[in-house]
Every structure is written in C-alpha cells, then in structure tokens.
Design a protein around this motif. Structure first.
Motif, PDB file in Angstrom:
ATOM      1  N   LYS A   1       0.847  -1.188   0.000  1.00 12.85           N
ATOM      2  CA  LYS A   1       0.000   0.000   0.000  1.00 12.85           C
ATOM      3  C   LYS A   1       0.887   1.243   0.000  1.00 12.85           C
ATOM      4  CE  LYS A   1      -3.927  -1.838   2.519  1.00 12.85           C
ATOM      5  NZ  LYS A   1      -4.773  -1.672   3.709  1.00 12.85           N
ATOM      6  N   PRO A   2       0.451   2.311  -0.674  1.00 14.11           N
ATOM      7  CA  PRO A   2       1.240   3.556  -0.620  1.00 14.11           C
ATOM      8  C   PRO A   2       1.142   4.155   0.793  1.00 14.11           C
ATOM      9  CG  PRO A   2      -0.800   3.910  -1.816  1.00 14.11           C
ATOM     10  CD  PRO A   2      -0.701   2.445  -1.543  1.00 14.11           C
ATOM     11  N   PRO A   3       2.192   4.843   1.231  1.00 15.76           N
ATOM     12  CA  PRO A   3       2.154   5.420   2.587  1.00 15.76           C
ATOM     13  C   PRO A   3       1.070   6.494   2.688  1.00 15.76           C
ATOM     14  CG  PRO A   3       4.066   6.210   1.402  1.00 15.76           C
ATOM     15  CD  PRO A   3       3.426   5.148   0.547  1.00 15.76           C
ATOM     16  N   ALA A   4       0.464   6.588   3.868  1.00 17.26           N
ATOM     17  CA  ALA A   4      -0.579   7.589   4.092  1.00 17.26           C
ATOM     18  C   ALA A   4       0.053   8.978   4.123  1.00 17.26           C
ATOM     19  CB  ALA A   4      -1.292   7.303   5.402  1.00 17.26           C
ATOM     20  N   PRO A   5      -0.621   9.979   3.549  1.00 18.66           N
ATOM     21  CA  PRO A   5      -0.048  11.331   3.576  1.00 18.66           C
ATOM     22  C   PRO A   5      -0.004  11.871   5.005  1.00 18.66           C
ATOM     23  CG  PRO A   5      -2.277  11.389   2.710  1.00 18.66           C
ATOM     24  CD  PRO A   5      -1.899   9.944   2.869  1.00 18.66           C
ATOM     25  N   ALA A   6       1.002  12.665   5.285  1.00 17.06           N
ATOM     26  CA  ALA A   6       1.162  13.238   6.622  1.00 17.06           C
ATOM     27  C   ALA A   6       0.056  14.267   6.860  1.00 17.06           C
ATOM     28  CB  ALA A   6       2.518  13.902   6.750  1.00 17.06           C
ATOM     29  N   PRO A   7      -0.516  14.301   8.063  1.00 19.22           N
ATOM     30  CA  PRO A   7      -1.572  15.281   8.335  1.00 19.22           C
ATOM     31  C   PRO A   7      -1.009  16.696   8.345  1.00 19.22           C
ATOM     32  CG  PRO A   7      -0.981  14.121  10.342  1.00 19.22           C
ATOM     33  CD  PRO A   7      -0.252  13.450   9.209  1.00 19.22           C
ATOM     34  N   VAL A   8      -1.782  17.615   7.835  1.00 17.02           N
ATOM     35  CA  VAL A   8      -1.374  19.017   7.777  1.00 17.02           C
ATOM     36  C   VAL A   8      -1.646  19.639   9.136  1.00 17.02           C
ATOM     37  CG1 VAL A   8      -1.798  21.224   6.661  1.00 17.02           C
ATOM     38  CG2 VAL A   8      -1.924  19.111   5.331  1.00 17.02           C
ATOM     39  N   PRO A   9      -0.643  20.269   9.771  1.00 19.32           N
ATOM     40  CA  PRO A   9      -0.889  20.886  11.077  1.00 19.32           C
ATOM     41  C   PRO A   9      -1.850  22.072  10.944  1.00 19.32           C
ATOM     42  CG  PRO A   9       1.300  21.420  10.312  1.00 19.32           C
ATOM     43  CD  PRO A   9       0.730  20.434   9.340  1.00 19.32           C
ATOM     44  N   VAL A  10      -2.798  22.134  11.841  1.00 14.11           N
ATOM     45  CA  VAL A  10      -3.794  23.199  11.827  1.00 14.11           C
ATOM     46  C   VAL A  10      -3.404  24.249  12.861  1.00 14.11           C
ATOM     47  CG1 VAL A  10      -6.225  23.735  12.208  1.00 14.11           C
ATOM     48  CG2 VAL A  10      -5.581  21.573  11.150  1.00 14.11           C
ATOM     49  N   GLU A  11      -3.345  25.504  12.428  1.00 18.32           N
ATOM     50  CA  GLU A  11      -2.994  26.576  13.342  1.00 18.32           C
ATOM     51  C   GLU A  11      -4.211  26.934  14.188  1.00 18.32           C
ATOM     52  OE1 GLU A  11      -1.597  31.175  12.987  1.00 18.32           O
ATOM     53  OE2 GLU A  11      -0.794  29.748  11.562  1.00 18.32           O
ATOM     54  N   PRO A  12      -4.058  27.006  15.515  1.00 20.76           N
ATOM     55  CA  PRO A  12      -5.209  27.319  16.368  1.00 20.76           C
ATOM     56  C   PRO A  12      -5.694  28.749  16.142  1.00 20.76           C
ATOM     57  CG  PRO A  12      -3.219  27.218  17.672  1.00 20.76           C
ATOM     58  CD  PRO A  12      -2.855  26.777  16.291  1.00 20.76           C
ATOM     59  N   ALA A  13      -6.988  28.945  16.315  1.00 21.14           N
ATOM     60  CA  ALA A  13      -7.591  30.260  16.117  1.00 21.14           C
ATOM     61  C   ALA A  13      -7.243  31.170  17.294  1.00 21.14           C
ATOM     62  CB  ALA A  13      -9.103  30.119  16.001  1.00 21.14           C
ATOM     63  N   PRO A  14      -7.069  32.478  17.034  1.00 22.04           N
ATOM     64  CA  PRO A  14      -6.780  33.383  18.144  1.00 22.04           C
ATOM     65  C   PRO A  14      -8.008  33.604  19.014  1.00 22.04           C
ATOM     66  CG  PRO A  14      -6.962  34.627  16.119  1.00 22.04           C
ATOM     67  CD  PRO A  14      -7.034  33.176  15.747  1.00 22.04           C
ATOM     68  N   CYS A  15      -7.772  33.896  20.268  1.00 20.81           N
ATOM     69  CA  CYS A  15      -8.836  34.160  21.245  1.00 20.81           C
ATOM     70  C   CYS A  15      -9.538  35.467  20.874  1.00 20.81           C
ATOM     71  CB  CYS A  15      -8.219  34.228  22.636  1.00 20.81           C
ATOM     72  SG  CYS A  15      -9.391  34.563  23.942  1.00 20.81           S
ATOM     73  N   GLN A  16     -10.863  35.516  20.968  1.00 17.58           N
ATOM     74  CA  GLN A  16     -11.616  36.707  20.582  1.00 17.58           C
ATOM     75  C   GLN A  16     -11.461  37.874  21.566  1.00 17.58           C
ATOM     76  OE1 GLN A  16     -13.134  37.263  17.734  1.00 17.58           O
ATOM     77  NE2 GLN A  16     -12.557  35.240  17.006  1.00 17.58           N
ATOM     78  N   PRO A  17     -11.611  37.691  22.879  1.00 15.51           N
ATOM     79  CA  PRO A  17     -11.527  38.852  23.782  1.00 15.51           C
ATOM     80  C   PRO A  17     -10.168  39.544  23.788  1.00 15.51           C
ATOM     81  CG  PRO A  17     -12.584  37.028  24.905  1.00 15.51           C
ATOM     82  CD  PRO A  17     -12.061  36.502  23.595  1.00 15.51           C
ATOM     83  N   CYS A  18      -9.088  38.786  23.692  1.00 12.56           N
ATOM     84  CA  CYS A  18      -7.762  39.409  23.772  1.00 12.56           C
ATOM     85  C   CYS A  18      -7.101  39.562  22.409  1.00 12.56           C
ATOM     86  CB  CYS A  18      -6.851  38.602  24.696  1.00 12.56           C
ATOM     87  SG  CYS A  18      -6.454  36.951  24.109  1.00 12.56           S
ATOM     88  N   GLY A  19      -7.666  38.995  21.370  1.00  8.37           N
ATOM     89  CA  GLY A  19      -7.086  39.120  20.039  1.00  8.37           C
ATOM     90  C   GLY A  19      -5.817  38.309  19.851  1.00  8.37           C
ATOM     91  N   GLY A  20      -5.584  37.317  20.710  1.00  7.06           N
ATOM     92  CA  GLY A  20      -4.419  36.465  20.588  1.00  7.06           C
ATOM     93  C   GLY A  20      -3.215  36.924  21.387  1.00  7.06           C
ATOM     94  N   SER A  21      -3.325  38.040  22.100  1.00  4.85           N
ATOM     95  CA  SER A  21      -2.180  38.534  22.865  1.00  4.85           C
ATOM     96  C   SER A  21      -2.098  37.922  24.260  1.00  4.85           C
ATOM     97  CB  SER A  21      -2.244  40.059  22.985  1.00  4.85           C
ATOM     98  OG  SER A  21      -3.339  40.438  23.802  1.00  4.85           O
ATOM     99  N   GLY A  22      -3.228  37.471  24.808  1.00 10.81           N
ATOM    100  CA  GLY A  22      -3.246  36.912  26.156  1.00 10.81           C
ATOM    101  C   GLY A  22      -3.481  37.956  27.232  1.00 10.81           C
ATOM    102  N   ASN A  23      -3.494  39.237  26.856  1.00  8.51           N
ATOM    103  CA  ASN A  23      -3.720  40.330  27.813  1.00  8.51           C
ATOM    104  C   ASN A  23      -4.965  41.114  27.411  1.00  8.51           C
ATOM    105  OD1 ASN A  23      -1.389  39.823  29.314  1.00  8.51           O
ATOM    106  ND2 ASN A  23      -0.156  40.994  27.862  1.00  8.51           N
ATOM    107  N   VAL A  24      -5.702  41.576  28.408  1.00  9.77           N
ATOM    108  CA  VAL A  24      -6.867  42.427  28.172  1.00  9.77           C
ATOM    109  C   VAL A  24      -6.719  43.676  29.040  1.00  9.77           C
ATOM    110  CG1 VAL A  24      -8.480  40.607  27.508  1.00  9.77           C
ATOM    111  CG2 VAL A  24      -8.183  41.148  29.896  1.00  9.77           C
ATOM    112  N   PRO A  25      -7.254  44.822  28.583  1.00 16.27           N
ATOM    113  CA  PRO A  25      -7.168  46.027  29.411  1.00 16.27           C
ATOM    114  C   PRO A  25      -8.145  45.942  30.580  1.00 16.27           C
ATOM    115  CG  PRO A  25      -8.332  46.497  27.378  1.00 16.27           C
ATOM    116  CD  PRO A  25      -7.818  45.103  27.272  1.00 16.27           C
TER     117      PRO A  25
END
Length: 64
Positions: free
Chosen positions: A9-33
């Motif tokens: 059998k041909p080898p299975a293709p490697a899974p494509v890494p999925v980038e996680p979505a940024p957080c909505q309240p902080c915009g991906g920074s991890g800090n909020v005012p």
C-alpha cells in the motif's frame, strides 16, 4: 490456498498541522485592558494589562 499479495500500500499522507484560532476577547495577545479605579467613589483613572480569563494567557481559542 490464496496467492500471496506482492504489492504494498502507498504510505498515508502526513496530516497538515492546523494553526489554532486566536482568542476573541484578547485578540491572541493573552492580555486584556482592565480599568483601574481609585478613591471612595471608585472613579476610573486609567487602564492596566490583565490576564485574559477566556484563554488564560495562551492567546488561542479554547473552544476551537
């Protein structure tokens, strides 16, 4: 007796890494005012950075 299978059998293709979505309240920074309040009447005087309670500072959406 059945003949042996000689093809592989041909080898299975490697899974494509999925980038996680940024957080909505902080915009991906991890800090909020956070508003800083002082005095007896608790008047706002400014803002400071606070930890995002939705993602706990990681910046990625926990629901994704």
């Amino acid at each position: 007796m059945a003949p042996r299978r000689t093809t592989t059998k041909p080898p299975a293709p490697a899974p494509v890494p999925v980038e996680p979505a940024p957080c909505q309240p902080c915009g991906g920074s991890g800090n909020v005012p956070v508003t800083v309040r002082v005095g007896r009447k608790r008047r706002p005087v400014g803002q400071q950075d606070g930890l995002c309670l939705n993602c706990l500072g990681s910046g990625t959406d926990p629901d994704a």
